[in-house]
Design a protein around this motif. Structure first.
Motif, PDB file in Angstrom:
ATOM      1  N   GLY A  28       0.873  -1.164   0.003  1.00  0.00           N
ATOM      2  CA  GLY A  28      -0.094   0.004   0.001  1.00  0.00           C
ATOM      3  C   GLY A  28       0.859   1.289  -0.016  1.00  0.00           C
ATOM      4  O   GLY A  28       2.111   1.270  -0.497  1.00  0.00           O
ATOM      5  N   ASP A  29       0.266   2.173   0.389  1.00  0.00           N
ATOM      6  CA  ASP A  29       0.890   3.493   0.426  1.00  0.00           C
ATOM      7  C   ASP A  29       1.798   3.627   1.838  1.00  0.00           C
ATOM      8  O   ASP A  29       0.963   3.900   2.850  1.00  0.00           O
ATOM      9  CB  ASP A  29      -0.143   4.893   0.442  1.00  0.00           C
ATOM     10  N   TRP A  30       2.787   3.521   1.766  1.00  0.00           N
ATOM     11  CA  TRP A  30       3.897   3.257   2.960  1.00  0.00           C
ATOM     12  C   TRP A  30       4.539   4.778   3.245  1.00  0.00           C
ATOM     13  O   TRP A  30       5.399   4.781   4.355  1.00  0.00           O
ATOM     14  CB  TRP A  30       4.824   2.423   2.640  1.00  0.00           C
ATOM     15  N   THR A  31       4.170   5.642   2.363  1.00  0.00           N
ATOM     16  CA  THR A  31       5.127   6.910   2.175  1.00  0.00           C
ATOM     17  C   THR A  31       5.079   8.036   3.542  1.00  0.00           C
ATOM     18  O   THR A  31       5.850   8.606   3.984  1.00  0.00           O
ATOM     19  CB  THR A  31       5.096   7.912   1.052  1.00  0.00           C
ATOM     20  N   ALA A  32       3.919   7.865   4.153  1.00  0.00           N
ATOM     21  CA  ALA A  32       3.677   8.792   5.331  1.00  0.00           C
ATOM     22  C   ALA A  32       3.901   8.136   6.613  1.00  0.00           C
ATOM     23  O   ALA A  32       4.889   8.832   7.341  1.00  0.00           O
ATOM     24  CB  ALA A  32       2.172   9.304   5.211  1.00  0.00           C
ATOM     25  N   ALA A  33       3.460   6.884   6.995  1.00  0.00           N
ATOM     26  CA  ALA A  33       3.724   6.322   8.108  1.00  0.00           C
ATOM     27  C   ALA A  33       5.145   5.629   8.100  1.00  0.00           C
ATOM     28  O   ALA A  33       5.856   5.842   9.159  1.00  0.00           O
ATOM     29  CB  ALA A  33       2.633   5.196   8.440  1.00  0.00           C
ATOM     30  N   LYS A  34       5.601   5.084   7.013  1.00  0.00           N
ATOM     31  CA  LYS A  34       6.857   4.579   7.083  1.00  0.00           C
ATOM     32  C   LYS A  34       7.049   3.268   8.056  1.00  0.00           C
ATOM     33  O   LYS A  34       7.905   3.174   9.014  1.00  0.00           O
ATOM     34  CB  LYS A  34       8.094   5.682   7.219  1.00  0.00           C
ATOM     35  N   ALA A  35       5.806   2.476   7.940  1.00  0.00           N
ATOM     36  CA  ALA A  35       5.906   1.518   9.162  1.00  0.00           C
ATOM     37  C   ALA A  35       6.612   0.407   8.878  1.00  0.00           C
ATOM     38  O   ALA A  35       7.307   0.012   7.726  1.00  0.00           O
ATOM     39  CB  ALA A  35       4.412   0.722   9.185  1.00  0.00           C
ATOM     40  N   VAL A  36       7.042  -0.545   9.802  1.00  0.00           N
ATOM     41  CA  VAL A  36       7.797  -1.650   9.565  1.00  0.00           C
ATOM     42  C   VAL A  36       6.673  -2.653   9.151  1.00  0.00           C
ATOM     43  O   VAL A  36       5.784  -2.766   9.693  1.00  0.00           O
ATOM     44  CB  VAL A  36       8.644  -2.136  10.963  1.00  0.00           C
ATOM     45  N   TYR A  37       7.375  -3.663   8.261  1.00  0.00           N
ATOM     46  CA  TYR A  37       6.406  -4.740   7.854  1.00  0.00           C
ATOM     47  C   TYR A  37       7.304  -6.000   8.012  1.00  0.00           C
ATOM     48  O   TYR A  37       8.336  -6.100   8.035  1.00  0.00           O
ATOM     49  CB  TYR A  37       6.385  -4.597   6.086  1.00  0.00           C
TER      50      TYR A  37
ATOM     51  N   ILE B 200      15.165   3.863  -0.497  1.00  0.00           N
ATOM     52  CA  ILE B 200      15.991   3.585   0.374  1.00  0.00           C
ATOM     53  C   ILE B 200      15.208   2.466   1.198  1.00  0.00           C
ATOM     54  O   ILE B 200      14.069   2.858   1.621  1.00  0.00           O
ATOM     55  CB  ILE B 200      16.359   4.567   1.369  1.00  0.00           C
ATOM     56  N   VAL B 201      15.935   1.180   1.385  1.00  0.00           N
ATOM     57  CA  VAL B 201      14.847   0.198   1.998  1.00  0.00           C
ATOM     58  C   VAL B 201      15.931  -0.543   3.021  1.00  0.00           C
ATOM     59  O   VAL B 201      17.220  -0.598   2.988  1.00  0.00           O
ATOM     60  CB  VAL B 201      14.831  -0.914   0.872  1.00  0.00           C
ATOM     61  N   ARG B 202      15.277  -0.820   4.333  1.00  0.00           N
ATOM     62  CA  ARG B 202      16.196  -1.266   5.326  1.00  0.00           C
ATOM     63  C   ARG B 202      15.530  -2.683   5.703  1.00  0.00           C
ATOM     64  O   ARG B 202      14.288  -2.793   5.543  1.00  0.00           O
ATOM     65  CB  ARG B 202      16.018  -0.617   6.449  1.00  0.00           C
ATOM     66  N   PHE B 203      16.342  -3.720   5.813  1.00  0.00           N
ATOM     67  CA  PHE B 203      15.741  -4.926   6.360  1.00  0.00           C
ATOM     68  C   PHE B 203      16.624  -5.870   7.127  1.00  0.00           C
ATOM     69  O   PHE B 203      17.670  -5.514   7.008  1.00  0.00           O
ATOM     70  CB  PHE B 203      15.218  -6.025   5.114  1.00  0.00           C
ATOM     71  N   SER B 204      16.063  -6.934   7.759  1.00  0.00           N
ATOM     72  CA  SER B 204      16.889  -7.570   8.663  1.00  0.00           C
ATOM     73  C   SER B 204      15.826  -8.840   8.858  1.00  0.00           C
ATOM     74  O   SER B 204      14.908  -9.128   8.685  1.00  0.00           O
ATOM     75  CB  SER B 204      17.387  -6.944   9.876  1.00  0.00           C
TER      76      SER B 204
ATOM     77  N   VAL C 177      10.971  -5.553   7.449  1.00  0.00           N
ATOM     78  CA  VAL C 177      11.460  -4.303   6.289  1.00  0.00           C
ATOM     79  C   VAL C 177      10.857  -3.410   6.659  1.00  0.00           C
ATOM     80  O   VAL C 177       9.660  -2.984   7.170  1.00  0.00           O
ATOM     81  CB  VAL C 177      10.936  -5.065   5.000  1.00  0.00           C
ATOM     82  N   GLN C 178      11.617  -1.907   6.412  1.00  0.00           N
ATOM     83  CA  GLN C 178      11.141  -0.531   6.513  1.00  0.00           C
ATOM     84  C   GLN C 178      11.587   0.103   5.081  1.00  0.00           C
ATOM     85  O   GLN C 178      12.569   0.112   4.926  1.00  0.00           O
ATOM     86  CB  GLN C 178      11.683  -0.083   7.852  1.00  0.00           C
ATOM     87  N   PHE C 179      10.569   0.721   4.692  1.00  0.00           N
ATOM     88  CA  PHE C 179      10.929   1.495   3.314  1.00  0.00           C
ATOM     89  C   PHE C 179      11.268   2.936   3.796  1.00  0.00           C
ATOM     90  O   PHE C 179      10.309   3.591   4.262  1.00  0.00           O
ATOM     91  CB  PHE C 179       9.740   1.368   2.506  1.00  0.00           C
ATOM     92  N   MET C 180      12.115   3.208   3.869  1.00  0.00           N
ATOM     93  CA  MET C 180      12.720   4.634   4.399  1.00  0.00           C
ATOM     94  C   MET C 180      12.508   5.948   3.785  1.00  0.00           C
ATOM     95  O   MET C 180      11.991   6.762   4.291  1.00  0.00           O
ATOM     96  CB  MET C 180      14.326   4.427   4.679  1.00  0.00           C
ATOM     97  N   SER C 181      12.431   5.661   2.362  1.00  0.00           N
ATOM     98  CA  SER C 181      12.169   7.181   1.613  1.00  0.00           C
ATOM     99  C   SER C 181      12.098   6.519   0.059  1.00  0.00           C
ATOM    100  O   SER C 181      12.481   5.608  -0.386  1.00  0.00           O
ATOM    101  CB  SER C 181      13.536   8.010   1.727  1.00  0.00           C
TER     102      SER C 181
END
Length: 326
Positions: free
Chosen positions: A128-137, A166-170, A155-159
């Motif tokens: 969905g639209d992740w751009t405002a909340a930038k939640a962790v999935y 920019i994507v962070r995951f672990s 995973v977190q979509f940072m920007s």
């Protein structure tokens, strides 16, 4: 005198007639030859195959497990899609602190997880639209070709900008944390990320070079209770200015260019889909009544129908079809 005037009028009219442009004959529309084609997805359906109708060739081929997420590449694009060929799911944790999300937050994931819609519409993505909340999935990486589960990540979509994501995951416990930049390139429909490779990967060929993608993909059977997401094997359209319609009334050999206006073509990437074949008595049979009218990104029209799902030695995963440029 009267005769002289009449002769002059006749002469003038002849001159005017000669000065008028002569009509050119209208050339009849000439269709192409009927072509037989096939691709090999392997009996396990492990390959995704991109095909060009105009060039009558396989453009590229990749393992379906070679990627996990695809990212919209337009400057203003932000939508992110799951690799539906692996039956992937996602759960929005509602949290924005990456470190505070743990495996305990996956409780109830089966009941609340989402998958992408099979039509390819951007308003039907599980993320969905992740751009405002930038939640962790939490992302369930789905299944490999042998049906083995590939595990889960957070995973977190940072920007996102007009040039990259920019994507962070672990891992769920926070180990192996990685931050990746995904570069946009408008020559392609999508940019791709592989969690295993921990980097952007090249998958789809340039968007103007292909028309059809033969692949497994996730289809949700809403008639089931609860709705059942399931892996099906079929053919998807290139979303780049490619349209199609499904027909079950016409005879393939009699469809001509003049019949095109009978059909309402749609940009639903699953218009061709999977159900041009049925599984019965332990094997697949082609549904011979189905024809497909396709308009490619350049504007050429084609008719297509499937003739088999097996190769010459009886291995499944080898769709065969006939098609003709109209």
């Amino acid at each position: 005198m009267r005769t002289k005037i009449i002769n002059i009028l006749i002469f003038v009219s002849m001159l005017l007639a000669d000065c008028q442009k002569k009509e050119l004959p209208v050339q009849p529309h000439v269709s192409g030859n009927v072509i037989s084609a096939t691709v090999n997805m392997d009996a396990s359906y492990k390959y995704q195959v991109y095909y060009s109708l105009k060039s009558d060739k396989e453009v590229s081929k990749n393992l379906k497990t070679a990627w996990d997420l695809s990212f919209e590449t337009s400057p203003q694009g932000f939508h992110i899609f799951l690799n539906s060929s692996k039956l992937m799911f996602v759960l929005n944790t509602g949290k924005t602190d990456f470190g505070s999300v743990t495996s305990s937050d996956t409780v109830g994931m089966t009941a609340h997880r989402k998958c992408d819609g099979s039509t390819g519409e951007t308003d039907s993505t599980a993320i969905g639209d992740w751009t405002a909340a930038k939640a962790v999935y939490f992302i369930d990486k789905g299944l490999d070709e042998a049906g083995q589960n590939l595990g889960k990540l957070k995973v977190q979509f940072m920007s996102v900008s007009d040039s990259n994501y920019i994507v962070r995951f672990s891992d769920l416990d926070g180990s192996s944390s990685t931050t990746v930049s995904i570069k946009k390139d408008t020559l392609y429909n999508f940019a791709y990320l592989s969690f295993d490779a921990k980097t952007q990967v090249s998958i789809e060929p340039p968007k103007t070079s292909w028309d059809l993608l033969f692949t497994q993909y996730t289809f949700t059977f809403f008639a089931e209770s609860p709705p059942l997401p399931y892996l099906v094997t079929g053919c998807l359209l290139n979303r780049y200015n490619t349209f199609a319609a499904k027909d079950s009334l016409a005879v393939f050999s009699k469809l001509t260019f003049t019949d095109i206006n009978q059909f309402t073509l749609a940009n639903d990437i699953s218009t061709i889909g999977y159900n041009w074949k049925v599984f019965k008595n332990s094997s697949y049979t082609i549904v011979s009544k189905y024809n497909f009218i396709i308009r490619d990104a350049v504007g050429y029209f084609y008719k297509l129908h499937f003739t088999d799902f097996y190769n010459n030695i009886g291995e499944k995963g080898n769709p065969k079809w006939e098609y003709q440029q109209l």
